[in-house]
Scaffold this motif. Sequence first.
Motif, PDB file in Angstrom:
ATOM      1  N   ASN A 170       6.386  12.985  10.294  1.00 48.58           N
ATOM      2  CA  ASN A 170       5.877  12.230  11.433  1.00 48.58           C
ATOM      3  C   ASN A 170       5.229  10.926  10.969  1.00 48.58           C
ATOM      4  O   ASN A 170       4.884  10.758   9.806  1.00 48.58           O
ATOM      5  CB  ASN A 170       4.905  13.074  12.275  1.00 48.58           C
ATOM      6  N   ARG A 171       5.052  10.026  11.896  1.00 46.15           N
ATOM      7  CA  ARG A 171       4.591   8.682  11.560  1.00 46.15           C
ATOM      8  C   ARG A 171       3.177   8.669  10.998  1.00 46.15           C
ATOM      9  O   ARG A 171       2.854   7.877  10.131  1.00 46.15           O
ATOM     10  CB  ARG A 171       4.694   7.779  12.785  1.00 46.15           C
ATOM     11  N   SER A 172       2.306   9.535  11.515  1.00 44.99           N
ATOM     12  CA  SER A 172       0.924   9.560  11.032  1.00 44.99           C
ATOM     13  C   SER A 172       0.871   9.851   9.539  1.00 44.99           C
ATOM     14  O   SER A 172       0.068   9.264   8.803  1.00 44.99           O
ATOM     15  CB  SER A 172       0.108  10.616  11.793  1.00 44.99           C
ATOM     16  N   PHE A 173       1.715  10.776   9.092  1.00 42.95           N
ATOM     17  CA  PHE A 173       1.746  11.101   7.664  1.00 42.95           C
ATOM     18  C   PHE A 173       2.245   9.907   6.858  1.00 42.95           C
ATOM     19  O   PHE A 173       1.716   9.624   5.779  1.00 42.95           O
ATOM     20  CB  PHE A 173       2.643  12.315   7.421  1.00 42.95           C
ATOM     21  N   ILE A 174       3.237   9.179   7.361  1.00 42.64           N
ATOM     22  CA  ILE A 174       3.747   7.995   6.677  1.00 42.64           C
ATOM     23  C   ILE A 174       2.644   6.947   6.557  1.00 42.64           C
ATOM     24  O   ILE A 174       2.433   6.359   5.477  1.00 42.64           O
ATOM     25  CB  ILE A 174       4.959   7.399   7.432  1.00 42.64           C
ATOM     26  N   TYR A 175       1.921   6.700   7.644  1.00 47.23           N
ATOM     27  CA  TYR A 175       0.841   5.713   7.616  1.00 47.23           C
ATOM     28  C   TYR A 175      -0.238   6.139   6.620  1.00 47.23           C
ATOM     29  O   TYR A 175      -0.790   5.318   5.890  1.00 47.23           O
ATOM     30  CB  TYR A 175       0.211   5.559   8.999  1.00 47.23           C
ATOM     31  N   PHE A 176      -0.534   7.437   6.633  1.00 51.27           N
ATOM     32  CA  PHE A 176      -1.616   7.953   5.785  1.00 51.27           C
ATOM     33  C   PHE A 176      -1.301   7.766   4.302  1.00 51.27           C
ATOM     34  O   PHE A 176      -2.102   7.203   3.551  1.00 51.27           O
ATOM     35  CB  PHE A 176      -1.852   9.434   6.099  1.00 51.27           C
ATOM     36  N   THR A 188      -3.929   3.983  10.061  1.00 49.90           N
ATOM     37  CA  THR A 188      -3.360   4.949  10.997  1.00 49.90           C
ATOM     38  C   THR A 188      -3.836   4.663  12.421  1.00 49.90           C
ATOM     39  O   THR A 188      -3.037   4.683  13.370  1.00 49.90           O
ATOM     40  CB  THR A 188      -3.745   6.383  10.592  1.00 49.90           C
ATOM     41  N   THR A 189      -5.140   4.399  12.581  1.00 49.29           N
ATOM     42  CA  THR A 189      -5.671   4.072  13.903  1.00 49.29           C
ATOM     43  C   THR A 189      -5.054   2.790  14.432  1.00 49.29           C
ATOM     44  O   THR A 189      -4.709   2.693  15.618  1.00 49.29           O
ATOM     45  CB  THR A 189      -7.204   3.932  13.850  1.00 49.29           C
TER      46      THR A 189
END
Length: 305
Positions: A108-114, A184-185
């Motif tokens: 998911n995108r959140s994991f990529i951003y993180f 992420t935010t």
Amino acid sequence: MRAVDGRVCEEFSPAYYGVCTMGGMFSAGTTHLAITPLDVLKVNMQVNPIKYNSMYSGLNILLREGGPSALWRGWAGKFLGYGVQGGFKFGLYEYFKKLYSDVLVDQNRSFIYFISSASAQVFADVALCPFEAVKVRVQTQPNFAKGLGDGFPKLYATEGLSGFYKGLVPLWCRNLPFSTIMFTTFEHSVDFLYCNVIQKRKENCSKAQQLGVTCVAGYASGAVGILISNPADNIVASLYNKKADNVMQAVKNIGLANLFTRSLPIRITLVGPVVTLQWLFYDAIKVLTGLPTSGGLENHLEGVN
């Protein structure tokens, strides 16, 4: 030479990452330079909270004891150190986001951003650490050095190479949570604003609208990051000024509650506008070079024209 579409380079090319790096250096260096007086006050409030017990009285003490120049101690360390850090942070974030999104296609995108922001911040703090070590001493120990020029050799002579990296782990503890939360935010705030507020795809918005989204998302990302990173910020200041020999001792000396509250008002005053301006300057440079503004692996706006 500009491409046919007005861009100075293609996205995800070496030149693109170069633009992102230079944009990060400019945005971070200039914004941190501008708030040097408040940073001087913040560090002194962290190191000597009894003497500098409020923003108003602290500024008066600094002016009375050192004159206006006292408010600009460490300005070179702020400008150069955070400029270098910003170049690594923004440039490498763009690189790692593309790399991980291509490799980890099912995540998911959140994991990529993180993981992208965490990877970039590790290198950014290694670059920042020597500048920060000298800057904090210059700001809180008036007799230590005048600036980077005499501060670097003096620190090396007294503490060796390890003196420059004594605060690296606390820097990571402060900046990794801040950076991962911030990016992420920011990314999710951009998506939320386009999907639910503007209800247009980014490419269908004017440049002014896109930069407005950048500002709102930038402020939201900074506000959340401040709350997460404040304890480590206090620990860094304590270690650099020899108020403690290690992290556990610093925590004990400062107190658990004070870790979260000490210098928090001034950090909110400092960091919120700084993060907002960083994103604005960074994306303004992208716009001037014909590149799209920041936000998202792709424009996820199902059903929005």
